[in-house]
Write an enzyme that holds these catalytic residues in place. Sequence first.
Site, PDB file in Angstrom:
ATOM      1  CB  SER A  30      35.668  31.981  38.451  1.00 17.56           C
ATOM      2  OG  SER A  30      36.252  31.663  37.081  1.00 17.56           O
TER       3      SER A  30
ATOM      4  CE  LYS B  54      33.841  29.957  34.752  1.00 13.74           C
ATOM      5  NZ  LYS B  54      35.149  30.923  35.186  1.00 13.74           N
TER       6      LYS B  54
ATOM      7  CE1 TYR C 284      32.435  32.555  32.374  1.00 12.01           C
ATOM      8  CE2 TYR C 284      34.034  34.014  31.018  1.00 12.01           C
ATOM      9  CZ  TYR C 284      33.858  32.983  31.851  1.00 12.01           C
ATOM     10  OH  TYR C 284      34.874  32.613  32.297  1.00 12.01           O
TER      11      TYR C 284
ATOM     12  CE1 TYR D  17      37.873  27.642  37.864  1.00 11.33           C
ATOM     13  CE2 TYR D  17      39.740  28.394  39.033  1.00 11.33           C
ATOM     14  CZ  TYR D  17      38.415  28.652  38.639  1.00 11.33           C
ATOM     15  OH  TYR D  17      37.924  29.757  38.380  1.00 11.33           O
TER      16      TYR D  17
ATOM     17  CB  VAL E 188      41.980  35.153  38.015  1.00 12.41           C
ATOM     18  CG1 VAL E 188      41.859  33.751  37.562  1.00 12.41           C
ATOM     19  CG2 VAL E 188      40.791  36.003  36.809  1.00 12.41           C
TER      20      VAL E 188
HETATM   21  N1  GLN Z   1      37.003  36.184  33.496  1.00  8.21           N
HETATM   22  C1  GLN Z   1      37.981  35.058  33.630  1.00  8.21           C
HETATM   23  C2  GLN Z   1      38.088  34.274  32.392  1.00  8.21           C
HETATM   24  O1  GLN Z   1      37.106  34.035  31.855  1.00  8.21           O
HETATM   25  C3  GLN Z   1      37.399  34.228  35.165  1.00  8.21           C
HETATM   26  C4  GLN Z   1      38.447  33.175  35.213  1.00  8.21           C
HETATM   27  C5  GLN Z   1      38.617  32.774  36.775  1.00  8.21           C
HETATM   28  O2  GLN Z   1      38.299  33.567  37.715  1.00  8.21           O
HETATM   29  N2  GLN Z   1      39.414  31.930  37.119  1.00  8.21           N
HETATM   30  O3  GLN Z   1      39.204  33.771  32.135  1.00  8.21           O
END
Ligand code: GLN
Length: 339
Positions: free
Chosen positions: A77, A80, A201, A253, A271
Site C-alpha cells: 500500500s 498508493k 493497481y 487506516y 502489508v
Molecule cells: N495489495 C494489497 C491489497 O490490495 C495492499 C494492501 C495493503 O498494503 N494494506 O490488499
Amino acid sequence: MPNTLHVDYDLMTHDESEKIIREAMEKARQVIPEGKVADYIPELGKADPNKLGICIYPLQGEKITMGDYQTRFTIQSISKIISLCVALEIFGAKKIFEKVEAEPSGEAFNSLVELDLNSNKPYNPLINSGALAIAGMLIEEVSFHDMLRFSRELCSDHDIELNRKVYESEMSTCSRNRAIAYLLESKNIIESDVEDALKFYTKMCSLDVTAEGLSNFANLLANDGVGNITKKRYLASDTVRILKTLMLTCGMYDGSGTYALEVGIPTKSGVGGGLMAVSDKRAGIGVFGPSLDPRGNSIAGCRLLKEISRKLRLSLFFDSTYLGASRIDYSLNQRTGEE
Ligand code: GLN
C-alpha cells in the site's frame, strides 16, 4: 554540522542517535511474536516475521541504518503514495478530489461497506477503493513502465523491479479488490477498463523495494519535494503538502488516530511490512518488519517509530521553542478553592 541528526534544537551526535535507535530496535523485536505476516496474498505468507530494519535519512547529516534495511520486500500500500503523487502532478488536486474524498474511513483498508452504504466516492486515496479509483485515472495517461521509472527515481533505487511471484499470487486471490473495482465502475468512478485498472493497481503493490529506498523517498517529501543532494525539485510543493496531510490522517487506516497520538509522524504502511515515515524538515524514514498487527501495519515497525519519535523528538507536534524553559507554570492546575 556534519554527523548530527538534524533536529535544530538538538545537538545529538550520530553515535548518540544510533544508540537510541539500537535500544528501540531491541524493544521493538519483543513485540514481533504478537503479530503475524499477511497470508491473504499467499506469497506474502512466506516472509520471515523476524526481519526488522530501519534507515533514517536526515536532511542534514548521515544516514543511520540498522538491521534488514536492504532486504527487498513488496511495497504494497505504500505504492498508493507514488500513484497519488503522479496523479496529483498529472491531473491536479481538483480533478482527483472530484473522484475521491479526503476523509479517514474508520474501516479496514480493503473495506467496501462505507463505499456502498455511506458515500458514492471512496473515502480517501490511501485505502484500496481510493487507490483503485486513482489507478483507473492513471491508466489513461501513463504506462506501468512509466510508473516503474518514476518509482525508481523517487526512491533513488534503480534496482526496483516488479515481483512477479507476488503479483501473480495477488492476482489469483484478489476477488475483494475486483469487487471494489466493479463497484467503482457501477458508480462511474472508474471510467476506464476495470480489469486493466486492477492489474495496474496490483502491479504497483508488487514493486520490490527496501527500507533504504523508502527513506530516500521520505527524505524528498520531508524536504518539500526537493532533492537533498541534487537540489532539484521533483514534486510540486502542493503535491507534497497533500501527500503528508493524507499520510497523517489516513496513512495507517483505521489506526491513524492512535498512531498520530503515539508517533505523530505522517506515515504510510503496507502489508509487505513496510513503513514510510516523513518527519517534516527533519528526516525521511523507511522501516521493514513483516509481522503485522490486526490492522495490517508492521507491529514492530510501529513500536520502533513510537520509541524513536519520542527520544529523537521527531513528532510533528514536538516543538523546540520552549525546550530550554526549565519550569512551566501550569496555571491550569492551580485551583483557588473558591466557589
Ligand atoms: N495489495 C494489497 C491489497 O490490495 C495492499 C494492501 C495493503 O498494503 N494494506 O490488499
